[in-house]
Design a protein around this motif. Structure first.
Motif, PDB file in Angstrom:
ATOM      1  N   VAL A  64      -1.652 -14.102   5.059  1.00 13.90           N
ATOM      2  CA  VAL A  64      -1.183 -12.761   5.428  1.00 13.90           C
ATOM      3  C   VAL A  64      -2.291 -11.945   6.602  1.00 13.90           C
ATOM      4  O   VAL A  64      -1.730 -11.291   7.406  1.00 13.90           O
ATOM      5  CB  VAL A  64      -0.685 -11.859   4.598  1.00 13.90           C
ATOM      6  CG1 VAL A  64      -1.702 -11.197   3.611  1.00 13.90           C
ATOM      7  CG2 VAL A  64       0.382 -10.685   5.033  1.00 13.90           C
ATOM      8  N   HIS A  65      -3.528 -11.885   6.007  1.00 11.90           N
ATOM      9  CA  HIS A  65      -4.466 -11.418   6.965  1.00 11.90           C
ATOM     10  C   HIS A  65      -4.573 -12.185   8.278  1.00 11.90           C
ATOM     11  O   HIS A  65      -4.763 -11.528   9.390  1.00 11.90           O
ATOM     12  CB  HIS A  65      -5.748 -11.460   6.107  1.00 11.90           C
ATOM     13  CG  HIS A  65      -5.970 -10.009   5.408  1.00 11.90           C
ATOM     14  ND1 HIS A  65      -6.825  -9.255   5.787  1.00 11.90           N
ATOM     15  CD2 HIS A  65      -5.568  -9.617   4.234  1.00 11.90           C
ATOM     16  CE1 HIS A  65      -6.827  -8.105   5.084  1.00 11.90           C
ATOM     17  NE2 HIS A  65      -6.247  -8.627   4.114  1.00 11.90           N
TER      18      HIS A  65
ATOM     19  N   ARG B 146       2.911  -5.503   8.265  1.00  7.22           N
ATOM     20  CA  ARG B 146       2.920  -4.693   9.114  1.00  7.22           C
ATOM     21  C   ARG B 146       2.085  -3.413   8.604  1.00  7.22           C
ATOM     22  O   ARG B 146       1.563  -2.658   9.505  1.00  7.22           O
ATOM     23  CB  ARG B 146       4.452  -4.017   9.086  1.00  7.22           C
ATOM     24  CG  ARG B 146       5.546  -5.040   9.940  1.00  7.22           C
ATOM     25  CD  ARG B 146       6.758  -4.205  10.119  1.00  7.22           C
ATOM     26  NE  ARG B 146       7.372  -3.976   9.026  1.00  7.22           N
ATOM     27  CZ  ARG B 146       8.475  -5.088   8.421  1.00  7.22           C
ATOM     28  NH1 ARG B 146       8.416  -6.012   9.122  1.00  7.22           N
ATOM     29  NH2 ARG B 146       9.004  -4.784   7.177  1.00  7.22           N
ATOM     30  N   GLN B 147       1.996  -3.308   7.304  1.00  7.22           N
ATOM     31  CA  GLN B 147       1.144  -2.383   6.723  1.00  7.22           C
ATOM     32  C   GLN B 147      -0.499  -2.764   7.064  1.00  7.22           C
ATOM     33  O   GLN B 147      -1.208  -1.762   7.662  1.00  7.22           O
ATOM     34  CB  GLN B 147       1.286  -2.401   5.347  1.00  7.22           C
ATOM     35  CG  GLN B 147       2.245  -1.676   4.871  1.00  7.22           C
ATOM     36  CD  GLN B 147       2.347  -1.326   3.432  1.00  7.22           C
ATOM     37  OE1 GLN B 147       1.740  -2.054   2.384  1.00  7.22           O
ATOM     38  NE2 GLN B 147       2.734  -0.057   3.035  1.00  7.22           N
TER      39      GLN B 147
ATOM     40  N   VAL C  35       0.302  -7.878  -4.719  1.00  6.92           N
ATOM     41  CA  VAL C  35       0.474  -8.101  -3.210  1.00  6.92           C
ATOM     42  C   VAL C  35       1.619  -9.078  -3.057  1.00  6.92           C
ATOM     43  O   VAL C  35       1.980 -10.057  -3.402  1.00  6.92           O
ATOM     44  CB  VAL C  35      -0.793  -8.623  -2.329  1.00  6.92           C
ATOM     45  CG1 VAL C  35      -0.296  -8.829  -0.991  1.00  6.92           C
ATOM     46  CG2 VAL C  35      -2.006  -7.469  -2.472  1.00  6.92           C
ATOM     47  N   LYS C  36       2.528  -8.411  -2.080  1.00  9.29           N
ATOM     48  CA  LYS C  36       3.840  -9.182  -1.546  1.00  9.29           C
ATOM     49  C   LYS C  36       3.483  -9.429  -0.436  1.00  9.29           C
ATOM     50  O   LYS C  36       3.391  -8.649   0.511  1.00  9.29           O
ATOM     51  CB  LYS C  36       4.959  -8.218  -1.785  1.00  9.29           C
ATOM     52  CG  LYS C  36       5.624  -8.236  -3.178  1.00  9.29           C
ATOM     53  CD  LYS C  36       6.920  -7.392  -3.022  1.00  9.29           C
ATOM     54  CE  LYS C  36       7.442  -6.745  -4.435  1.00  9.29           C
ATOM     55  NZ  LYS C  36       8.001  -8.167  -5.090  1.00  9.29           N
ATOM     56  N   ALA C  37       3.017 -10.786  -0.204  1.00 10.08           N
ATOM     57  CA  ALA C  37       2.552 -10.978   1.367  1.00 10.08           C
ATOM     58  C   ALA C  37       3.751 -11.666   2.138  1.00 10.08           C
ATOM     59  O   ALA C  37       3.686 -12.439   2.589  1.00 10.08           O
ATOM     60  CB  ALA C  37       1.581 -12.329   1.052  1.00 10.08           C
ATOM     61  N   ASP C  38       4.321 -10.390   2.515  1.00 16.94           N
ATOM     62  CA  ASP C  38       5.503 -10.853   3.357  1.00 16.94           C
ATOM     63  C   ASP C  38       5.209 -10.136   4.573  1.00 16.94           C
ATOM     64  O   ASP C  38       4.234  -9.456   4.860  1.00 16.94           O
ATOM     65  CB  ASP C  38       6.646 -10.372   2.485  1.00 16.94           C
ATOM     66  CG  ASP C  38       6.897  -8.766   2.098  1.00 16.94           C
ATOM     67  OD1 ASP C  38       5.996  -8.102   2.474  1.00 16.94           O
ATOM     68  OD2 ASP C  38       7.802  -8.567   1.335  1.00 16.94           O
TER      69      ASP C  38
ATOM     70  N   TYR D 233       0.706  -1.322  -0.001  1.00 18.66           N
ATOM     71  CA  TYR D 233      -0.009  -0.081   0.008  1.00 18.66           C
ATOM     72  C   TYR D 233       1.042   1.032   0.055  1.00 18.66           C
ATOM     73  O   TYR D 233       1.752   1.320   0.618  1.00 18.66           O
ATOM     74  CB  TYR D 233      -0.657   0.177   1.330  1.00 18.66           C
ATOM     75  CG  TYR D 233      -1.934  -1.113   1.397  1.00 18.66           C
ATOM     76  CD1 TYR D 233      -3.206  -0.776   0.358  1.00 18.66           C
ATOM     77  CD2 TYR D 233      -1.876  -2.108   2.084  1.00 18.66           C
ATOM     78  CE1 TYR D 233      -4.293  -1.606   0.440  1.00 18.66           C
ATOM     79  CE2 TYR D 233      -2.945  -2.982   2.311  1.00 18.66           C
ATOM     80  CZ  TYR D 233      -4.006  -2.998   1.512  1.00 18.66           C
ATOM     81  OH  TYR D 233      -5.027  -3.587   1.424  1.00 18.66           O
ATOM     82  N   ASP D 234       0.463   2.371  -0.591  1.00 19.38           N
ATOM     83  CA  ASP D 234       1.071   3.691  -0.617  1.00 19.38           C
ATOM     84  C   ASP D 234       1.004   4.315   0.734  1.00 19.38           C
ATOM     85  O   ASP D 234      -0.038   4.089   1.290  1.00 19.38           O
ATOM     86  CB  ASP D 234       0.691   4.629  -1.597  1.00 19.38           C
ATOM     87  CG  ASP D 234       1.082   4.150  -2.977  1.00 19.38           C
ATOM     88  OD1 ASP D 234       2.165   3.764  -3.193  1.00 19.38           O
ATOM     89  OD2 ASP D 234      -0.089   4.248  -3.945  1.00 19.38           O
ATOM     90  N   ASP D 235       1.768   4.689   1.279  1.00 21.06           N
ATOM     91  CA  ASP D 235       1.757   5.390   2.582  1.00 21.06           C
ATOM     92  C   ASP D 235       0.700   6.626   2.637  1.00 21.06           C
ATOM     93  O   ASP D 235      -0.050   6.607   3.741  1.00 21.06           O
ATOM     94  CB  ASP D 235       3.009   6.042   2.906  1.00 21.06           C
ATOM     95  CG  ASP D 235       4.422   5.266   3.515  1.00 21.06           C
ATOM     96  OD1 ASP D 235       4.012   4.063   3.585  1.00 21.06           O
ATOM     97  OD2 ASP D 235       5.220   5.479   3.287  1.00 21.06           O
TER      98      ASP D 235
END
Length: 351
Positions: A263-264, A227-228, A219-222, A185-187
């Motif tokens: 990731v969720h 954290r985002q 999505v980079k599910a890392d 996601y963009d900040d």
């Protein structure tokens, strides 16, 4: 990795051959090999933001009376839809409700927002109410970062809450501004969501919050994405499956949503929903009318995401679905055919 989910025709074995699924999901699929989650929600609108796309229903919706809007809400409720997501409360410098902030669109109904919420109260539908587009929807970065637009949005939320939050159907807020996920996601998007949610909590403490981002395939599910998610103050995220806009193939969709599921679960904050696109384009993408997609494709879309998401919403009932014989028909003629086919597959009217 491309994976095809034939939950109904091939049973659990075909799913497990796809590989890569968690043991928990494998067990769930074995228990319910034929399970497709029903359509529980849909986007809803007074006028489509893209004129070319809304070719087959905009003029009809513009002329709807209060009675007709009530009947359309009842129609959606009767087919098992519990959640409606209002796309926008304003567009092109005008609002869809009586406002002190901008002039009002001329419609066949004096206050469409009051009308649909009153109808939703009556028929047991929960609405997510948009907090935008008080500016140019085609420039989301500007809408999310411009200080004056941000002030206008918050004023709009205050005005809407004062006028309409007393309705029991005012279930939550929907934040329609989006930027595509490019790995993360963009900040500034996170800031926009969190500022909106902070205001929503002040105005309507019990209201839920919803976003529906695109860029699902990217999505980079890392750990960074996790954290985002932990930072993002929103109750539900309904990721677009992006089949209708031809960015993703149906056989790829399950893989992307399985990553999101993992990731969720790790982030343990926003709940994972799906925004399934039930349209195709009449011609060029984004430059032509939206048409109902073939039912067979939509059923495969629902099959793909069902093991991973809590609820399925679609884009969208208005214009793309109409109950056969509807007295408030709005949309393409094939919308009745699609309704009948989805009813036959028991994903509509699944009460």
């Amino acid at each position: 990795m491309k994976r095809r989910f034939f939950l109904r025709s091939c049973g659990a074995g075909a799913v497990l051959l796809a590989g890569g699924l968690s043991h928990e999901l494998q067990a769930a699929i074995r228990r319910n090999p034929d399970k497709i989650k029903p359509i529980e929600g849909s986007w809803f609108e007074f006028q489509h933001h893209n004129m070319a796309e809304g070719k087959y229903w905009d003029a009809t919706l513009k002329s709807f009376t209060a009675k007709q809007w009530e009947m359309k809400v009842k129609e959606t409720a009767d087919c098992g839809i519990r959640y409606l997501v209002l796309l926008d409360v304003a567009i092109n410098g005008k609002t869809f409700y009586p406002s002190s902030l901008q002039p009002q669109h001329e419609m066949g109904c004096d206050d469409p927002l009051e009308t649909i919420l009153s109808a939703a109260d009556k028929y047991g539908v929960d609405f997510f109410i948009s907090n935008d587009y008080f500016g140019d929807y085609k420039n989301p970065y500007f809408l999310m970062t411009d200080p004056e637009i941000n002030k206008l949005r918050l004023k709009g939320m205050n005005e809407i809450a004062e006028k309409y939050a007393h309705h029991k159907s005012f279930y939550g807020w929907y934040y329609p501004n989006e930027t595509g996920i490019t790995g993360y996601y963009d900040d500034f998007f996170i800031d926009y969501v969190n500022a909106s949610s902070a205001e929503a909590a002040k105005l309507t403490p019990k209201a839920k919050t919803l976003i529906a981002p695109y860029g699902t395939r990217n999505v980079k599910a890392d750990d960074q994405f996790t954290r985002q998610l932990e930072k993002l103050n929103v109750d539900f995220i309904a990721y677009q499956d992006e089949i209708g806009v031809e960015k993703t193939q149906v056989e790829e969709s399950a893989g992307y949503f399985e990553q999101l599921y993992r990731v969720h679960k790790k982030a343990s904050r926003a709940r994972l929903w799906a925004d399934v696109e039930i349209f195709r384009f009449e011609g060029e993408i984004y430059q032509s009318a939206l048409l109902p997609a073939p039912a067979e494709r939509i059923v495969r879309q629902l099959e793909a995401v069902s093991p991973f998401v809590e609820k399925i919403l679609v884009y969208q009932y208005p214009g793309l679905l109409n109950k056969p014989g509807s007295q408030v028909f709005a949309g393409h003629p094939d919308s009745e055919i699609l309704y009948k086919e989805l009813y036959k597959h028991k994903v509509l009217n699944n009460k």
